[in-house]
Structures are given as structure tokens and as C-alpha cells.
Scaffold this motif. Sequence first.
Motif, PDB file in Angstrom:
ATOM      1  N   GLU A 170       0.838  -1.199   0.000  1.00  0.00           N
ATOM      2  CA  GLU A 170       0.000   0.000   0.000  1.00  0.00           C
ATOM      3  C   GLU A 170       0.871   1.247   0.000  1.00  0.00           C
ATOM      4  OE1 GLU A 170      -3.364   0.189   2.704  1.00  0.00           O
ATOM      5  OE2 GLU A 170      -3.096  -1.934   3.139  1.00  0.00           O
ATOM      6  N   ILE A 171       1.924   1.224   0.803  1.00  0.00           N
ATOM      7  CA  ILE A 171       2.828   2.375   0.873  1.00  0.00           C
ATOM      8  C   ILE A 171       3.542   2.557  -0.462  1.00  0.00           C
ATOM      9  CG2 ILE A 171       4.824   3.359   2.064  1.00  0.00           C
ATOM     10  CD1 ILE A 171       3.979   1.734   4.537  1.00  0.00           C
ATOM     11  N   VAL A 172       3.952   1.450  -1.072  1.00  0.00           N
ATOM     12  CA  VAL A 172       4.599   1.528  -2.385  1.00  0.00           C
ATOM     13  C   VAL A 172       3.676   2.177  -3.409  1.00  0.00           C
ATOM     14  CG1 VAL A 172       5.445   0.158  -4.331  1.00  0.00           C
ATOM     15  CG2 VAL A 172       6.187  -0.383  -2.016  1.00  0.00           C
ATOM     16  N   ARG A 173       2.400   1.787  -3.387  1.00  0.00           N
ATOM     17  CA  ARG A 173       1.455   2.370  -4.348  1.00  0.00           C
ATOM     18  C   ARG A 173       1.295   3.875  -4.095  1.00  0.00           C
ATOM     19  NH1 ARG A 173      -0.770  -2.927  -4.728  1.00  0.00           N
ATOM     20  NH2 ARG A 173      -1.693  -2.870  -2.654  1.00  0.00           N
ATOM     21  N   ALA A 174       1.276   4.273  -2.841  1.00  0.00           N
ATOM     22  CA  ALA A 174       1.180   5.699  -2.530  1.00  0.00           C
ATOM     23  C   ALA A 174       2.421   6.441  -3.006  1.00  0.00           C
ATOM     24  CB  ALA A 174       0.989   5.890  -1.029  1.00  0.00           C
ATOM     25  N   ILE A 175       3.580   5.804  -2.869  1.00  0.00           N
ATOM     26  CA  ILE A 175       4.829   6.411  -3.352  1.00  0.00           C
ATOM     27  C   ILE A 175       4.797   6.534  -4.866  1.00  0.00           C
ATOM     28  CG2 ILE A 175       7.321   6.017  -3.594  1.00  0.00           C
ATOM     29  CD1 ILE A 175       7.201   4.654  -0.802  1.00  0.00           C
ATOM     30  N   GLU A 176       4.374   5.469  -5.544  1.00  0.00           N
ATOM     31  CA  GLU A 176       4.290   5.506  -7.003  1.00  0.00           C
ATOM     32  C   GLU A 176       3.330   6.597  -7.460  1.00  0.00           C
ATOM     33  OE1 GLU A 176       5.179   0.808  -8.090  1.00  0.00           O
ATOM     34  OE2 GLU A 176       3.127   1.491  -7.751  1.00  0.00           O
ATOM     35  N   GLY A 177       2.221   6.750  -6.739  1.00  0.00           N
ATOM     36  CA  GLY A 177       1.264   7.782  -7.103  1.00  0.00           C
ATOM     37  C   GLY A 177       1.847   9.178  -7.016  1.00  0.00           C
ATOM     38  N   ARG A 178       2.800   9.380  -6.098  1.00  0.00           N
ATOM     39  CA  ARG A 178       3.389  10.706  -5.935  1.00  0.00           C
ATOM     40  C   ARG A 178       4.574  10.945  -6.860  1.00  0.00           C
ATOM     41  NH1 ARG A 178       2.024  13.786  -1.584  1.00  0.00           N
ATOM     42  NH2 ARG A 178       0.255  12.962  -0.447  1.00  0.00           N
ATOM     43  N   LEU A 179       5.229   9.872  -7.298  1.00  0.00           N
ATOM     44  CA  LEU A 179       6.457  10.049  -8.076  1.00  0.00           C
ATOM     45  C   LEU A 179       6.315   9.743  -9.554  1.00  0.00           C
ATOM     46  CD1 LEU A 179       9.221   8.661  -5.681  1.00  0.00           C
ATOM     47  CD2 LEU A 179       8.567  11.039  -6.101  1.00  0.00           C
ATOM     48  N   THR A 180       5.218   9.149  -9.965  1.00  0.00           N
ATOM     49  CA  THR A 180       5.080   8.799 -11.382  1.00  0.00           C
ATOM     50  C   THR A 180       4.214   9.795 -12.136  1.00  0.00           C
ATOM     51  OG1 THR A 180       3.259   7.292 -10.819  1.00  0.00           O
ATOM     52  CG2 THR A 180       5.458   6.344 -10.995  1.00  0.00           C
ATOM     53  N   ALA A 181       4.018  10.948 -11.536  1.00  0.00           N
ATOM     54  CA  ALA A 181       3.377  12.083 -12.212  1.00  0.00           C
ATOM     55  C   ALA A 181       2.012  11.740 -12.785  1.00  0.00           C
ATOM     56  CB  ALA A 181       4.286  12.633 -13.300  1.00  0.00           C
ATOM     57  N   GLY A 182       1.174  11.088 -11.985  1.00  0.00           N
ATOM     58  CA  GLY A 182      -0.205  10.873 -12.396  1.00  0.00           C
ATOM     59  C   GLY A 182      -0.918  12.206 -12.513  1.00  0.00           C
ATOM     60  N   PRO A 183      -2.015  12.265 -13.242  1.00  0.00           N
ATOM     61  CA  PRO A 183      -2.702  13.545 -13.464  1.00  0.00           C
ATOM     62  C   PRO A 183      -3.254  14.185 -12.189  1.00  0.00           C
ATOM     63  CG  PRO A 183      -4.043  11.703 -14.238  1.00  0.00           C
ATOM     64  CD  PRO A 183      -2.691  11.144 -13.919  1.00  0.00           C
ATOM     65  N   LEU A 184      -3.394  13.391 -11.107  1.00  0.00           N
ATOM     66  CA  LEU A 184      -3.896  13.945  -9.850  1.00  0.00           C
ATOM     67  C   LEU A 184      -2.824  13.969  -8.758  1.00  0.00           C
ATOM     68  CD1 LEU A 184      -7.467  12.370  -9.751  1.00  0.00           C
ATOM     69  CD2 LEU A 184      -6.905  14.799  -9.984  1.00  0.00           C
ATOM     70  N   ALA A 185      -1.576  13.811  -9.156  1.00  0.00           N
ATOM     71  CA  ALA A 185      -0.490  13.866  -8.181  1.00  0.00           C
ATOM     72  C   ALA A 185      -0.508  15.204  -7.457  1.00  0.00           C
ATOM     73  CB  ALA A 185       0.854  13.657  -8.877  1.00  0.00           C
ATOM     74  N   GLY A 186      -0.399  15.141  -6.146  1.00  0.00           N
ATOM     75  CA  GLY A 186      -0.404  16.360  -5.349  1.00  0.00           C
ATOM     76  C   GLY A 186      -1.788  16.859  -4.985  1.00  0.00           C
ATOM     77  N   PRO A 241     -10.606   0.178  -0.755  1.00  0.00           N
ATOM     78  CA  PRO A 241      -9.469  -0.010  -1.665  1.00  0.00           C
ATOM     79  C   PRO A 241      -8.157   0.174  -0.934  1.00  0.00           C
ATOM     80  CG  PRO A 241     -10.419   2.157  -1.982  1.00  0.00           C
ATOM     81  CD  PRO A 241     -11.314   1.455  -1.002  1.00  0.00           C
ATOM     82  N   GLU A 242      -7.104  -0.357  -1.497  1.00  0.00           N
ATOM     83  CA  GLU A 242      -5.780  -0.175  -0.912  1.00  0.00           C
ATOM     84  C   GLU A 242      -5.204   1.167  -1.344  1.00  0.00           C
ATOM     85  OE1 GLU A 242      -3.498  -3.540  -2.166  1.00  0.00           O
ATOM     86  OE2 GLU A 242      -4.337  -4.854  -0.621  1.00  0.00           O
ATOM     87  N   GLY A 243      -4.240   1.648  -0.580  1.00  0.00           N
ATOM     88  CA  GLY A 243      -3.532   2.867  -0.945  1.00  0.00           C
ATOM     89  C   GLY A 243      -4.276   4.149  -0.656  1.00  0.00           C
ATOM     90  N   VAL A 244      -5.322   4.084   0.187  1.00  0.00           N
ATOM     91  CA  VAL A 244      -6.057   5.287   0.563  1.00  0.00           C
ATOM     92  C   VAL A 244      -6.151   5.340   2.085  1.00  0.00           C
ATOM     93  CG1 VAL A 244      -7.420   5.171  -1.560  1.00  0.00           C
ATOM     94  CG2 VAL A 244      -8.355   4.230   0.547  1.00  0.00           C
ATOM     95  N   GLU A 245      -6.423   6.508   2.608  1.00  0.00           N
ATOM     96  CA  GLU A 245      -6.660   6.648   4.048  1.00  0.00           C
ATOM     97  C   GLU A 245      -8.128   6.324   4.311  1.00  0.00           C
ATOM     98  OE1 GLU A 245      -6.836  10.053   7.551  1.00  0.00           O
ATOM     99  OE2 GLU A 245      -5.702  10.456   5.711  1.00  0.00           O
ATOM    100  N   VAL A 246      -8.386   5.338   5.145  1.00  0.00           N
ATOM    101  CA  VAL A 246      -9.748   4.869   5.402  1.00  0.00           C
ATOM    102  C   VAL A 246     -10.244   5.399   6.738  1.00  0.00           C
ATOM    103  CG1 VAL A 246     -11.241   2.855   5.665  1.00  0.00           C
ATOM    104  CG2 VAL A 246      -9.327   2.782   4.051  1.00  0.00           C
ATOM    105  N   VAL A 247     -11.424   6.023   6.708  1.00  0.00           N
ATOM    106  CA  VAL A 247     -12.098   6.479   7.917  1.00  0.00           C
ATOM    107  C   VAL A 247     -13.441   5.769   7.970  1.00  0.00           C
ATOM    108  CG1 VAL A 247     -13.015   8.457   9.192  1.00  0.00           C
ATOM    109  CG2 VAL A 247     -10.970   8.731   7.778  1.00  0.00           C
ATOM    110  N   LYS A 248     -13.602   4.862   8.926  1.00  0.00           N
ATOM    111  CA  LYS A 248     -14.833   4.091   9.023  1.00  0.00           C
ATOM    112  C   LYS A 248     -15.809   4.761   9.983  1.00  0.00           C
ATOM    113  CE  LYS A 248     -12.982  -0.434   7.758  1.00  0.00           C
ATOM    114  NZ  LYS A 248     -12.866  -1.861   8.141  1.00  0.00           N
TER     115      LYS A 248
END
Length: 399
Positions: A170-186, A241-248
Motif C-alpha cells: 500500500e505504501i509503495v502504491r502511494a509512493i508511485e502515485g506521488r512520483l510517477t506524475a499521475g494527473p492527480l499527483a499532489g 481499496p488499498e492505498g487510501v486513508e480509510v475512515v470508518k
Amino acid sequence: MLSGKTILLIIGGGIAAYKSLDLIRRLRERGASVVPVMTRAAGEFVTPLSVSALAGQKVFADLFDLTDEADMGHVQLSRAADLIVVAPATADLIGKVAGGLADDLASTLLMATDTEVLMAPAMNVRMWLHPSVQRNVSALRDQGIGFVGPDEGDMACGEYGPGRMSEPLEIVRAIEGRLTAGPLAGKRVIVTSGPTHEPIDPVRYIANRSSGAQGTAIARALAARGAEVVFVTGPADVAPPEGVEVVKVETASEMLRGVQAALPADAAVMAAAVADWRVKGPTATSKIKKVAGAMPVLEFEENPDILATVSQSGGADRPGLVVGFAAETDDVVSHATAKRARKGCDWIVANDVSPETGIMGGTENAVVLITGDGAEEWPRMGKQAVADRLADRIAAELG
């Protein structure tokens, strides 16, 4: 996906530090270089030798190392990385950064950098929920620091609840989301999902027929495009889903508090099927017994309107894009258009949930996107496909 990227990994002192060993391995599998920094307390849980062997790098731990500090090493360390990851991020480390304290190498690195920071919290559930910790986390979010997790589950101390460090992948996916320049990065996006349960007594409740599948798919699609997603979910049938902050949450009031705590955000997607009413007054503390010939009298009151509250909030707390949902059984477009105007949101995703459509609880959806430009009808497709299309529209709007 991370080839050529350098991750400065700060390992805090907690039992979850053992997960940092797998995190290092996963990052290196993807081509990243990992520079490890350990707090003194981290060395009580994992050894520097293990960390160094997996990272293939020297472990940095001492702020006053004469060799490393001859060239202001702590400054160079913090600025040479593409991303700083704190895993586990303990209450102590979070508090130090929020308070501007720098009394060891880890906290000094975090104070002396302009590199993006991602934290993976890990602590006892009572610590995580403590107002001081929540206040510190909120302050760091306001500064632009990202978070992944914590997850909910069993803890080493024997308690259960939010506070477990997210799993390495999950942490790896969050890292990839921040470093692979997805359209919603940041970008930070709040997604609500699932039904709410409004108690009548300890065993009965009022709810809407929602599986949470569409909201979960939307959160997944947004995270895949690089967004930092806060997923506020009622008691859904599907796993988050994985890679998100979950608030139940359970009730509408709890969901509103969860959303407000996650603000500010760049966008909010309100996909939850929130119950409109709740039983007025205190909830019965014991089961209401069935009595022959006598029906219980229940008085109802309105629940808070989460979509209207967020849409009509002023200043920085109002996300730049607020997307509501309208589940209708007749006159879908006219009812959804009126709802958009009444609530004050930017878009409404409307669908026909009449029993004959099979949409409620099914795997497909057929929606109409209502914006200021009018109604745009989408063909029937799988819920993940709907989520991907909506996520692309959100990325275009925010971009």
C-alpha cells in the motif's frame, strides 16, 4: 515504475518497524534507491545491519556524526531524495515535526527539507485518536505533508482499531502515485461511500440499500491517478481499496465529522447513500420488545446534510470541486438538476435505481453527469469503468 528514484526512508521507533524491511525490498524491486535513516528507538525493533543489508546503503542515525556532518550531511540527505517517507511515523515524530522540533537526525532532516514528505502512521489506537495527535496530523496536512493509512485491525498491544501501519505494498502504491506524475499527483480528494446506519435500538437501524461498490471504485480510480484519497465509508459490503486513508463511520453525523476532519481538500466526491432521517432523541439502550397489539411509536428528525454543508462552506474549507450523487427512481435528470442547485455542488452524478434496472447492489451503472453546462448521459458500463471515466473528468477539471 520507480527506476532512478531515490527514497529517503526514515524508520521510527515502533513494533511496525519490522514492516520497513519488506518496504525496502519492495522499493528496490521497482528500481528505487533507498537511503535509510533510523531513530534511536527504531534500533530497539530492527537492527541497522538488517536495514543496511536490504537497502544496500549505509544506515544514518547520528546527528552528531563527525564524518557525515563535515559537509552538513543532514541537509544534503534531505535534499538529494525525490521523496522522504516516514514509516513507521510514530506519534513522537509526528509531534516533533508539527511542533517545529529538531533534536535528532530524523526530525532535523524533516525540518531542513523542501522535498515532499509522505508519512505512514503507526501507533496504539488510543494514541491515534488522541486529540493532540489528530491536531498534529491536521497541521501537517495543512503544510502539504501526505499520509497513507493508518489501517484498522488487531494490534500488538491486544487492542483493535485504527493505528496499524499500512502494508508495504500500500505504501509503495502511494509512493508511485506521488512520483510517477499521475494527473492527480499532489491533489487531495475526499470520497464518501457506503450506507449509513442510524440506530433505533442496539439491534435495529435505518439504512439505505448501498453496497459501497461505486464509491470504492471511485476512490481506487482517483488513487491510481496519483491523488491522496481520504475514504470516509459507512458499513459497506465491499472492502475499502488499498492505498487510501480509510475512515470508518456508522452514522450520518459521524460521516460529517469524518469529512470535516479531512478538509481542506482539492475535491470531494460524495458517493455515500446517507440516511435522510434518524430516530429523534436518545437511542434505546436495550432492544425494543415486540408487544402483541401495540406498535412502537418512533419520531424522526433530519440528519445533517453532508453534501450541502461541504458545498456551501466558505473559504478554504470549500473544495474546488464538489461532486454529489443522486439515486432516483423517476424523472432522474430533472430531480438531479434541482438537487445540484439546491445543494450548491458543482456536479451531480445521477442514476436510475429503480428495481428493474438492477443497478442498486449490482456490478454495472448507468449515470447522467449533471454540470453547469447541462446533462451528459453515459452508456451503461461496469462500476469501475464509471469510476475511471469520472476520475478522468475530475483530473481534467482540477488540472
